[in-house]
Design a protein around this motif. Structure first.
Motif, PDB file in Angstrom:
ATOM      1  N   ARG A   1       2.488   2.412   6.903  1.00 45.89           N
ATOM      2  CA  ARG A   1       3.338   3.516   7.048  1.00 45.89           C
ATOM      3  C   ARG A   1       2.294   4.665   7.322  1.00 45.89           C
ATOM      4  O   ARG A   1       1.249   4.560   7.436  1.00 45.89           O
ATOM      5  CB  ARG A   1       4.148   3.755   5.634  1.00 45.89           C
ATOM      6  CG  ARG A   1       4.775   2.613   5.211  1.00 45.89           C
ATOM      7  CD  ARG A   1       5.081   2.479   3.604  1.00 45.89           C
ATOM      8  NE  ARG A   1       4.016   2.781   2.877  1.00 45.89           N
ATOM      9  CZ  ARG A   1       3.922   3.030   1.568  1.00 45.89           C
ATOM     10  NH1 ARG A   1       5.254   3.258   1.010  1.00 45.89           N
ATOM     11  NH2 ARG A   1       2.662   3.367   0.804  1.00 45.89           N
ATOM     12  N   GLU A   2       3.180   5.540   7.824  1.00 40.59           N
ATOM     13  CA  GLU A   2       2.451   6.949   8.053  1.00 40.59           C
ATOM     14  C   GLU A   2       1.927   6.962   9.537  1.00 40.59           C
ATOM     15  O   GLU A   2       1.250   8.032   9.958  1.00 40.59           O
ATOM     16  CB  GLU A   2       1.514   7.395   7.001  1.00 40.59           C
ATOM     17  CG  GLU A   2       2.462   7.485   5.647  1.00 40.59           C
ATOM     18  CD  GLU A   2       2.046   6.403   4.572  1.00 40.59           C
ATOM     19  OE1 GLU A   2       1.287   5.708   4.642  1.00 40.59           O
ATOM     20  OE2 GLU A   2       2.781   6.234   3.507  1.00 40.59           O
TER      21      GLU A   2
ATOM     22  N   THR B   1       0.372   7.367  12.752  1.00 37.45           N
ATOM     23  CA  THR B   1       1.018   7.812  13.781  1.00 37.45           C
ATOM     24  C   THR B   1       0.598   7.654  15.082  1.00 37.45           C
ATOM     25  O   THR B   1      -0.562   7.478  15.484  1.00 37.45           O
ATOM     26  CB  THR B   1       0.686   9.584  13.459  1.00 37.45           C
ATOM     27  OG1 THR B   1       1.248   9.775  12.043  1.00 37.45           O
ATOM     28  CG2 THR B   1       1.046  10.482  14.471  1.00 37.45           C
TER      29      THR B   1
ATOM     30  N   TRP C   1      -3.230   6.061   8.667  1.00 39.03           N
ATOM     31  CA  TRP C   1      -2.620   6.738   7.006  1.00 39.03           C
ATOM     32  C   TRP C   1      -3.946   7.110   6.282  1.00 39.03           C
ATOM     33  O   TRP C   1      -3.896   8.008   5.645  1.00 39.03           O
ATOM     34  CB  TRP C   1      -1.753   5.871   6.405  1.00 39.03           C
ATOM     35  CG  TRP C   1      -2.174   4.446   5.991  1.00 39.03           C
ATOM     36  CD1 TRP C   1      -2.136   3.323   6.682  1.00 39.03           C
ATOM     37  CD2 TRP C   1      -3.058   4.012   4.811  1.00 39.03           C
ATOM     38  NE1 TRP C   1      -2.573   2.295   6.327  1.00 39.03           N
ATOM     39  CE2 TRP C   1      -3.235   2.413   4.968  1.00 39.03           C
ATOM     40  CE3 TRP C   1      -3.426   4.546   3.730  1.00 39.03           C
ATOM     41  CZ2 TRP C   1      -3.904   1.844   4.119  1.00 39.03           C
ATOM     42  CZ3 TRP C   1      -4.199   3.844   2.738  1.00 39.03           C
ATOM     43  CH2 TRP C   1      -4.382   2.355   2.881  1.00 39.03           C
TER      44      TRP C   1
ATOM     45  N   TYR D   1      -2.450  12.238   4.234  1.00 41.17           N
ATOM     46  CA  TYR D   1      -1.966  10.985   4.208  1.00 41.17           C
ATOM     47  C   TYR D   1      -0.825  10.881   5.036  1.00 41.17           C
ATOM     48  O   TYR D   1      -0.653   9.891   5.739  1.00 41.17           O
ATOM     49  CB  TYR D   1      -1.812  10.708   2.820  1.00 41.17           C
ATOM     50  CG  TYR D   1      -1.346   9.374   2.359  1.00 41.17           C
ATOM     51  CD1 TYR D   1      -1.301   8.250   3.073  1.00 41.17           C
ATOM     52  CD2 TYR D   1      -0.640   9.402   0.950  1.00 41.17           C
ATOM     53  CE1 TYR D   1      -0.599   6.797   2.593  1.00 41.17           C
ATOM     54  CE2 TYR D   1       0.031   7.961   0.699  1.00 41.17           C
ATOM     55  CZ  TYR D   1       0.123   7.078   1.560  1.00 41.17           C
ATOM     56  OH  TYR D   1       0.427   5.921   1.066  1.00 41.17           O
ATOM     57  N   PHE D   2      -0.017  11.731   4.953  1.00 41.09           N
ATOM     58  CA  PHE D   2       1.491  11.544   5.633  1.00 41.09           C
ATOM     59  C   PHE D   2       1.289  12.058   6.911  1.00 41.09           C
ATOM     60  O   PHE D   2       0.434  12.573   7.502  1.00 41.09           O
ATOM     61  CB  PHE D   2       2.410  12.329   4.567  1.00 41.09           C
ATOM     62  CG  PHE D   2       2.256  11.926   3.226  1.00 41.09           C
ATOM     63  CD1 PHE D   2       2.749  10.912   2.732  1.00 41.09           C
ATOM     64  CD2 PHE D   2       1.848  12.932   2.309  1.00 41.09           C
ATOM     65  CE1 PHE D   2       2.934  10.361   1.633  1.00 41.09           C
ATOM     66  CE2 PHE D   2       1.838  12.646   0.937  1.00 41.09           C
ATOM     67  CZ  PHE D   2       2.188  11.266   0.635  1.00 41.09           C
ATOM     68  N   SER D   3       2.534  11.755   7.829  1.00 45.93           N
ATOM     69  CA  SER D   3       2.372  11.695   9.181  1.00 45.93           C
ATOM     70  C   SER D   3       2.437  13.138   9.747  1.00 45.93           C
ATOM     71  O   SER D   3       1.741  13.328  10.756  1.00 45.93           O
ATOM     72  CB  SER D   3       3.641  10.948   9.984  1.00 45.93           C
ATOM     73  OG  SER D   3       3.668   9.783   9.233  1.00 45.93           O
TER      74      SER D   3
ATOM     75  N   THR E   1       6.007   6.037  13.864  1.00 48.59           N
ATOM     76  CA  THR E   1       5.061   5.041  12.973  1.00 48.59           C
ATOM     77  C   THR E   1       5.084   3.656  13.783  1.00 48.59           C
ATOM     78  O   THR E   1       5.658   3.322  14.773  1.00 48.59           O
ATOM     79  CB  THR E   1       5.400   5.384  11.623  1.00 48.59           C
ATOM     80  OG1 THR E   1       6.823   5.035  11.568  1.00 48.59           O
ATOM     81  CG2 THR E   1       5.111   6.329  10.950  1.00 48.59           C
TER      82      THR E   1
ATOM     83  N   ARG F   1       7.988   8.832   4.764  1.00 50.18           N
ATOM     84  CA  ARG F   1       6.587   9.073   4.446  1.00 50.18           C
ATOM     85  C   ARG F   1       6.245   9.883   5.473  1.00 50.18           C
ATOM     86  O   ARG F   1       4.915   9.986   5.841  1.00 50.18           O
ATOM     87  CB  ARG F   1       5.966   7.856   4.795  1.00 50.18           C
ATOM     88  CG  ARG F   1       6.621   6.563   3.976  1.00 50.18           C
ATOM     89  CD  ARG F   1       6.464   6.624   2.631  1.00 50.18           C
ATOM     90  NE  ARG F   1       5.162   6.491   1.963  1.00 50.18           N
ATOM     91  CZ  ARG F   1       4.741   6.474   0.851  1.00 50.18           C
ATOM     92  NH1 ARG F   1       5.735   6.238  -0.023  1.00 50.18           N
ATOM     93  NH2 ARG F   1       3.397   6.519   0.300  1.00 50.18           N
ATOM     94  N   THR F   2       6.970  10.663   6.261  1.00 53.82           N
ATOM     95  CA  THR F   2       6.566  11.611   7.662  1.00 53.82           C
ATOM     96  C   THR F   2       6.385  13.143   7.222  1.00 53.82           C
ATOM     97  O   THR F   2       5.607  13.694   7.813  1.00 53.82           O
ATOM     98  CB  THR F   2       7.398  11.512   8.401  1.00 53.82           C
ATOM     99  OG1 THR F   2       8.745  12.042   8.200  1.00 53.82           O
ATOM    100  CG2 THR F   2       7.654  10.089   9.268  1.00 53.82           C
TER     101      THR F   2
END
Ligand code: ADP
Length: 496
Positions: A82-83, A85, A102, A133-135, A162, A186-187
């Motif tokens: 996840r996350e 980019t 991430w 950590y997040f996008s 993602t 998670r963005t």
């Protein structure tokens, strides 16, 4: 007829990509895996090549198609790191910059500048902390630093996604630009209360809405994969990797707690259809269907199993991850050696981007086995840090066991030590690639291959580890760990 049908779970992980086909009993028909490349161009930076991820994925899907001659492939589910980019040019189909992974903390300083004024509002809307950590801040970094981003944006041909969106775009011949709610959550751009992108967040991070993927329920149709299998196959589920594992363990039931031992460690506790106070942890969307949204409290640790890869690739004191187990068990104890693997700072519950990795307690008698053992123990201590935070936010609910999965949970030493640290049974399933299994389950349920109860019944337990260590020994080991994390904390100079 159904004995010849199957469902594919495609797991686009951080360490590698895995494609697994399951039959109706949940038995693996074929499984293919390949590692993907990572690069570390600056301290704290972690990048991957989106084209390498795509090529590995295509190769694995072609192999899977060959292995499944004679089977009818009902559907594919996609789960992903996840996350991470990716921004790409929708005309050429080429990424305009490497994927920012991430674990990459290059935007820490920018995040710190926003916290004072926006912390609470962002937490309330997204369930998340403002963190590299997040996008969102990764997207902003590319927009601000890569000239081609502005050019493409001005021409209306810039897309963000993602890893799920990037791969779906490619597998569907550039026709679908979409993600699911679990990934969108998670963005830092997605409001988990309204289930929509939020203008306040888009303005805060200066993200143009035109580049964002459409957000769909997790069990929607995400288009059709053509030219790989003997006929087109629809993608019927998309889930972030931790949410997929959570789905596999819980099968729709709340109040289970799971921990995944992959590149990082991820503990998830389901809270049903409410957004529960999360303390030092975050709120996340588990999944949404057309009917309901499952929320969860999550603790994320940035360096878990990847510390073992580091020992293999950089220190070269083991030749494979599985070699770590006999080395650890060759010792009767840790001899006071502790390894805090804060390579990307410390995530939950410390949220200290300025912490850095440390190995403490070295003496002239320390051997590589001690370092390997300390690295394995670090995963269990970090999971205990998370578990204590889950207990803090949920004091009334008694947790009876921990469900585990992910590459490193195959390590018996680690699982026994984990059970000793938690003083709880640790339950390991037969299929430890639970992320692929979970998303295959959601895709299969959505097209009638399983009903939720037959999917639940198809999950088999391979082994349960019970605590053996005395409370005193456990407490003294854990107290020393807490001391070690304090020493590694704020090693880099914090920015006020
Ligand atoms: P991801 O989904 O994040 O790509 P996986 O679930 O595939 O990760 O797990 C891979 C990670 O698990 C790697 O970082 C690897 O070092 C670690 N790992 C795999 N097998 C073992 C083992 N037997 N003991 C300890 N760590 C292991």
């Amino acid at each position: 007829m159904s004995s010849k049908q199957c469902v594919i779970g495609l797991d686009l992980g951080t360490t590698g990509v895995r494609s697994i086909a399951f039959d109706q009993k949940g038995v693996i028909i074929t499984s293919n895996y390949q590692e993907i490349r990572q690069s570390y161009p600056n301290p704290g930076w972690v990048e991957q090549d989106p084209l390498n991820i795509l090529n590995v994925t295509l190769e694995l899907l072609h192999k899977t198609a060959q292995d499944l001659m004679g089977y009818s492939i009902l559907t594919v589910g996609i789960t992903n790191q996840r996350e991470t980019t990716v921004l790409w040019n929708s005309k050429t189909g080429l990424p305009i910059y490497p994927a920012i992974v991430w674990q990459d903390i290059r935007t820490t300083k920018y995040c710190a500048s926003l916290k004072k004024e926006h912390f609470l509002r962002v937490k309330e809307k997204t369930g998340l902390f403002i963190d590299a950590y997040f996008s969102a801040t990764k997207i902003k970094w590319i927009l601000d630093n890569v000239p081609d981003a502005k050019n493409c944006l001005n021409k209306g041909i810039l897309k963000f996604g993602t890893i799920d969106s990037w791969i779906i775009w490619n597998l569907t011949g550039g026709t679908i630009h979409a993600t699911d709610t679990s990934n969108a959550s998670r963005t830092l751009l997605f409001n988990i209360n309204t289930l929509k992108y939020d203008d306040y967040l888009l303005n805060l991070f200066a993200i143009p809405p035109s580049i964002l993927p459409q957000v769909k329920p997790s069990n929607s149709s995400f288009g059709s994969i053509k030219n790989i299998f003997s006929s087109p196959v629809t993608i019927n589920a998309v889930l972030g990797d931790q949410q997929a594992s959570f789905f596999a363990h819980s099968c729709g039931q709340t109040s289970i707690i799971k921990n995944t031992y992959g590149t990082g460690l991820f503990m998830i506790y389901g809270t049903g259809n409410i957004i529960h106070p999360s303390g030092k942890l975050i709120n996340t969307i588990g999944w949404t269907t057309n009917k309901n949204t499952e929320y969860a409290v999550e603790g994320s640790v940035f360096t878990g199993g990847s510390v073992i890869q580091w020992l293999r690739d950089e220190l070269q004191i083991i030749s494979s991850a599985s070699q770590s187990e006999p080395m650890a068990t060759s010792l009767s104890g840790n001899n006071g050696v502790y390894f805090v693997p804060a390579f990307s700072g410390l995530g939950a519950p410390h949220w200290d981007p300025y912490a850095r990795g440390a190995i403490l307690g070295l003496t002239r008698g320390t051997t590589s086995a001690h370092i390997v053992r300390a690295a394995l123990e670090s995963m269990a201590y970090q999971a205990l840090d998370l578990f204590k935070s889950v207990q803090d936010v949920n004091p009334r609910n008694k947790i009876e066991k921990l469900c585990v999965d992910g590459g490193a949970c195959s390590n018996d030493f680690l699982m026994q030590f984990q059970s000793d640290m938690l003083q709880l049974p640790v339950e390991r399933p037969e299929i430890i690639e639970t992320t692929a299994f979970g998303v295959a389950g959601m895709a299969g349920i959505s097209c009638g291959f399983w009903d939720p109860s037959s999917f639940r019944d198809s999950k088999k337990i391979s082994r349960v580890f019970y605590p053996k260590m005395s409370q005193d020994e456990r407490n003294s080991l854990y107290n020393k760990w807490k001391e070690a994390t304090k020493r590694s904390s704020k090693w880099e100079t914090p920015i006020n």
